[in-house]
Design a protein around this motif. Structure first.
Motif, PDB file in Angstrom:
ATOM      1  N   SER A  39       0.824  -1.190   0.085  1.00  0.00           N
ATOM      2  CA  SER A  39       0.083   0.069   0.030  1.00  0.00           C
ATOM      3  C   SER A  39       1.089   1.370  -0.048  1.00  0.00           C
ATOM      4  O   SER A  39       1.992   1.022   0.283  1.00  0.00           O
ATOM      5  CB  SER A  39      -0.836  -0.190   1.134  1.00  0.00           C
ATOM      6  OG  SER A  39      -0.127  -0.063   2.291  1.00  0.00           O
ATOM      7  N   TRP A  40       0.229   2.526  -0.296  1.00  0.00           N
ATOM      8  CA  TRP A  40       1.252   3.550  -0.487  1.00  0.00           C
ATOM      9  C   TRP A  40       0.235   4.747   0.118  1.00  0.00           C
ATOM     10  O   TRP A  40      -0.890   4.862   0.084  1.00  0.00           O
ATOM     11  CB  TRP A  40       1.334   3.797  -1.770  1.00  0.00           C
ATOM     12  CG  TRP A  40       1.906   5.325  -2.327  1.00  0.00           C
ATOM     13  CD1 TRP A  40       1.340   6.466  -2.326  1.00  0.00           C
ATOM     14  CD2 TRP A  40       3.168   5.494  -2.488  1.00  0.00           C
ATOM     15  NE1 TRP A  40       1.998   7.497  -2.545  1.00  0.00           N
ATOM     16  CE2 TRP A  40       3.258   6.834  -2.839  1.00  0.00           C
ATOM     17  CE3 TRP A  40       4.278   4.605  -2.849  1.00  0.00           C
ATOM     18  CZ2 TRP A  40       4.458   7.558  -3.224  1.00  0.00           C
ATOM     19  CZ3 TRP A  40       5.393   5.293  -3.079  1.00  0.00           C
ATOM     20  CH2 TRP A  40       5.641   6.731  -3.389  1.00  0.00           C
ATOM     21  N   SER A  41       0.965   5.689   0.634  1.00  0.00           N
ATOM     22  CA  SER A  41       0.368   7.032   0.942  1.00  0.00           C
ATOM     23  C   SER A  41       1.355   8.172   0.651  1.00  0.00           C
ATOM     24  O   SER A  41       2.540   8.076   0.664  1.00  0.00           O
ATOM     25  CB  SER A  41      -0.119   7.289   2.524  1.00  0.00           C
ATOM     26  OG  SER A  41       1.087   7.020   3.499  1.00  0.00           O
ATOM     27  N   ASP A  42       0.889   9.369   0.349  1.00  0.00           N
ATOM     28  CA  ASP A  42       1.762  10.477   0.033  1.00  0.00           C
ATOM     29  C   ASP A  42       2.320  10.952   1.074  1.00  0.00           C
ATOM     30  O   ASP A  42       1.509  11.779   2.198  1.00  0.00           O
ATOM     31  CB  ASP A  42       0.986  11.398  -1.031  1.00  0.00           C
ATOM     32  CG  ASP A  42       0.520  10.838  -2.125  1.00  0.00           C
ATOM     33  OD1 ASP A  42       1.608  10.246  -2.892  1.00  0.00           O
ATOM     34  OD2 ASP A  42      -0.655  10.957  -2.553  1.00  0.00           O
ATOM     35  N   ALA A  43       3.466  11.147   1.283  1.00  0.00           N
ATOM     36  CA  ALA A  43       4.147  11.701   2.400  1.00  0.00           C
ATOM     37  C   ALA A  43       4.024  13.261   2.552  1.00  0.00           C
ATOM     38  O   ALA A  43       4.055  13.912   0.938  1.00  0.00           O
ATOM     39  CB  ALA A  43       5.600  11.326   2.658  1.00  0.00           C
ATOM     40  N   THR A  44       4.157  14.018   3.423  1.00  0.00           N
ATOM     41  CA  THR A  44       4.138  15.574   3.269  1.00  0.00           C
ATOM     42  C   THR A  44       5.388  15.948   2.727  1.00  0.00           C
ATOM     43  O   THR A  44       6.577  15.428   3.159  1.00  0.00           O
ATOM     44  CB  THR A  44       4.186  15.936   4.917  1.00  0.00           C
ATOM     45  OG1 THR A  44       2.877  15.508   5.339  1.00  0.00           O
ATOM     46  CG2 THR A  44       4.049  17.603   4.919  1.00  0.00           C
ATOM     47  N   SER A  45       5.200  17.097   1.861  1.00  0.00           N
ATOM     48  CA  SER A  45       6.482  17.725   1.208  1.00  0.00           C
ATOM     49  C   SER A  45       6.767  18.863   1.635  1.00  0.00           C
ATOM     50  O   SER A  45       5.775  19.709   1.896  1.00  0.00           O
ATOM     51  CB  SER A  45       6.182  17.538  -0.529  1.00  0.00           C
ATOM     52  OG  SER A  45       7.135  18.489  -0.710  1.00  0.00           O
ATOM     53  N   PRO A  46       7.955  19.336   2.066  1.00  0.00           N
ATOM     54  CA  PRO A  46       8.317  20.901   2.328  1.00  0.00           C
ATOM     55  C   PRO A  46       8.293  21.666   1.344  1.00  0.00           C
ATOM     56  O   PRO A  46       8.506  22.711   1.688  1.00  0.00           O
ATOM     57  CB  PRO A  46       9.706  20.672   3.057  1.00  0.00           C
ATOM     58  CG  PRO A  46      10.316  19.604   2.161  1.00  0.00           C
ATOM     59  CD  PRO A  46       9.048  18.561   2.037  1.00  0.00           C
TER      60      PRO A  46
ATOM     61  N   VAL B 119       7.654   1.779   5.358  1.00  0.00           N
ATOM     62  CA  VAL B 119       8.945   2.494   5.067  1.00  0.00           C
ATOM     63  C   VAL B 119       8.588   3.942   4.442  1.00  0.00           C
ATOM     64  O   VAL B 119       7.895   4.144   3.587  1.00  0.00           O
ATOM     65  CB  VAL B 119       9.310   1.658   3.894  1.00  0.00           C
ATOM     66  CG1 VAL B 119      10.668   2.205   3.144  1.00  0.00           C
ATOM     67  CG2 VAL B 119       9.640  -0.047   4.028  1.00  0.00           C
ATOM     68  N   ARG B 120       9.313   4.762   5.040  1.00  0.00           N
ATOM     69  CA  ARG B 120       8.850   6.118   4.972  1.00  0.00           C
ATOM     70  C   ARG B 120      10.267   6.743   4.171  1.00  0.00           C
ATOM     71  O   ARG B 120      11.406   6.778   4.532  1.00  0.00           O
ATOM     72  CB  ARG B 120       8.898   6.844   6.274  1.00  0.00           C
ATOM     73  CG  ARG B 120       8.755   8.399   6.203  1.00  0.00           C
ATOM     74  CD  ARG B 120       8.270   9.005   7.345  1.00  0.00           C
ATOM     75  NE  ARG B 120       6.834   8.733   8.078  1.00  0.00           N
ATOM     76  CZ  ARG B 120       6.442   8.676   9.316  1.00  0.00           C
ATOM     77  NH1 ARG B 120       7.097   8.685  10.021  1.00  0.00           N
ATOM     78  NH2 ARG B 120       5.265   8.241   9.336  1.00  0.00           N
ATOM     79  N   ILE B 121      10.114   7.389   3.154  1.00  0.00           N
ATOM     80  CA  ILE B 121      10.932   7.920   2.269  1.00  0.00           C
ATOM     81  C   ILE B 121      10.660   9.337   1.887  1.00  0.00           C
ATOM     82  O   ILE B 121      10.005   9.650   0.902  1.00  0.00           O
ATOM     83  CB  ILE B 121      11.098   7.281   0.819  1.00  0.00           C
ATOM     84  CG1 ILE B 121      11.207   5.571   1.188  1.00  0.00           C
ATOM     85  CG2 ILE B 121      12.248   7.626   0.108  1.00  0.00           C
ATOM     86  CD1 ILE B 121      11.430   4.832   0.018  1.00  0.00           C
ATOM     87  N   ALA B 122      11.007  10.428   2.852  1.00  0.00           N
ATOM     88  CA  ALA B 122      10.798  11.659   2.552  1.00  0.00           C
ATOM     89  C   ALA B 122      11.601  12.552   3.630  1.00  0.00           C
ATOM     90  O   ALA B 122      12.436  11.813   4.252  1.00  0.00           O
ATOM     91  CB  ALA B 122       9.091  11.830   3.071  1.00  0.00           C
ATOM     92  N   TRP B 123      11.559  13.785   3.452  1.00  0.00           N
ATOM     93  CA  TRP B 123      12.491  14.716   4.304  1.00  0.00           C
ATOM     94  C   TRP B 123      11.540  15.780   4.575  1.00  0.00           C
ATOM     95  O   TRP B 123      10.662  16.330   3.641  1.00  0.00           O
ATOM     96  CB  TRP B 123      13.529  15.089   3.370  1.00  0.00           C
ATOM     97  CG  TRP B 123      14.600  15.973   3.900  1.00  0.00           C
ATOM     98  CD1 TRP B 123      15.749  15.530   4.841  1.00  0.00           C
ATOM     99  CD2 TRP B 123      14.761  17.143   3.716  1.00  0.00           C
ATOM    100  NE1 TRP B 123      16.343  16.829   5.226  1.00  0.00           N
ATOM    101  CE2 TRP B 123      15.666  17.805   4.611  1.00  0.00           C
ATOM    102  CE3 TRP B 123      13.662  18.348   3.203  1.00  0.00           C
ATOM    103  CZ2 TRP B 123      15.925  19.172   4.563  1.00  0.00           C
ATOM    104  CZ3 TRP B 123      13.993  19.575   3.205  1.00  0.00           C
ATOM    105  CH2 TRP B 123      14.988  20.062   3.884  1.00  0.00           C
TER     106      TRP B 123
END
Length: 348
Positions: free
Chosen positions: A80-87, A120-124
């Motif tokens: 499954s997937w969710s869109d991570a917050t973007s700065p 698995v979180r791939i964001a900054w």
């Protein structure tokens, strides 16, 4: 050093314990993988949720897209997937290249995960807070200059918290031993860092036959040139000034007519011969990303300090600057068409 090999082995062991993908449905399945194990993996699939970026011109978005595409080809995994917050709040960071999710990936609202899933979180900026219902959390993180990454998301636990244990088992996921060393300098125990080097698709990046390659080089205007390719942001760690100065020495030694001024390049032991027997004039292609990094301006600024000077762009130039965002297929074609890849990075 032997010590480093031992550390790599230990890090891989941590990775396998943190995230075990049970089974696989592809032809590259190991021969000794038993059918009953495949059947068991199908009965009890691993719930894996990717919290990542889509639609951004950023390397982390590319990592997330590549990971979910690869995992979608495996059995024993329910994705499954969710869109991570973007700065990044402005349009210049939006991707011009669309990468759709595989059809077997379930899309959930931001912050929502299937109960019991490994996240698995791939964001900054990095966020070490586990979503409600997660069984485990892996946070993709990279460290440059062997230093501790500075920015943590507001409200997130600190790096040092990983040393004391957390309510939801949490580890960092990083692609190199170099980066692992930097993360360890944050006070993160090594056993809390999983090492998983980036992979490459041999199907996408296979060499072309001579005819295909010649057509692509002609289309790019690279005929009769020995093409050095550099792909990077143009930021200080990429060390463009050193790269350009070294290339200027090569270009000057060959000359504009392809003649050998100084007895060859690379200490007189090398030749620039991509095709046939004639020595070819070198061309340095700097592939950056204008939308995110303003890489073209950085390259031109670095060129101003180079002596002897190098000409930029045009049919007979020494250096070609490409700042447009390209698809994965177009990037593969660029690698396939170049003669050599070159990098002078001081940190990655």
């Amino acid at each position: 050093e032997l010590r480093n090999f031992k550390e790599i082995g230990a890090a891989y062991a941590n990775t396998r314990e943190a995230l075990v993908v049970r089974g696989g449905c592809r032809e590259d399945e190991p021969e000794n993988f038993k059918e009953d194990e495949i059947a068991a993996s199908r009965r009890a699939p691993l719930l894996l949720h990717i919290d990542g970026w889509r639609g951004l011109a950023h390397s982390y978005a590319l990592v997330a897209a590549s990971l979910v595409s690869e995992l979608a080809s495996r059995c024993g995994v329910r994705l499954s997937w969710s869109d991570a917050t973007s700065p990044f709040g402005n349009d210049r960071h939006r991707s011009r290249v669309t990468t759709p999710l595989p059809p077997n990936v379930r899309v959930l609202p931001p912050g929502e995960v299937p109960p019991g899933a490994v996240v698995v979180r791939i964001a900054w900026p990095y966020n070490l807070t586990a979503p409600a219902g997660a069984a485990r959390l892996l946070v993709f993180a990279t460290a440059e200059h062997l230093g501790c990454p500075g920015r943590i998301a507001e409200g997130s636990p600190s790096w040092g918290t990983l040393a004391h244990g957390m309510a939801v088992p949490t580890r960092l996921l990083t692609p190199s031993l170099y980066s692992l060393e930097g993360l360890a300098s944050c006070g993160v125990p090594r056993e809390r860092i999983a090492l998983a080097p980036h992979g490459v698709s041999p199907a996408a990046y296979a060499p072309l036959d001579a005819e295909q390659r010649a057509r692509r080089r002609k289309k790019r205007g690279w005929e009769g040139r020995f093409v050095f390719l550099h792909v990077g942001a143009g930021t200080p760690n990429k060390n463009l000034k050193m790269l350009l100065q070294a290339f200027a020495s090569v270009a000057h030694s060959v000359g504009r007519d392809g003649g050998d001024r100084d007895g060859g390049w690379w200490g007189g032991k090398g030749t620039l011969r991509p095709t046939g027997k004639q020595q070819s004039r070198p061309l340095l292609v700097l592939k950056g990303l204008e939308a995110l990094y303003g890489s073209s301006a950085k390259a031109k600024e670095a060129l101003q300090a180079i002596s002897p000077p190098l000409s930029v762009d045009g049919p007979d130039a020494d250096v070609e600057i490409i700042g447009a965002q390209l698809s994965a297929a177009d990037m593969a074609a660029m690698y396939q068409s170049a003669d050599a890849y070159v990098s002078a990075s001081i940190a990655e």
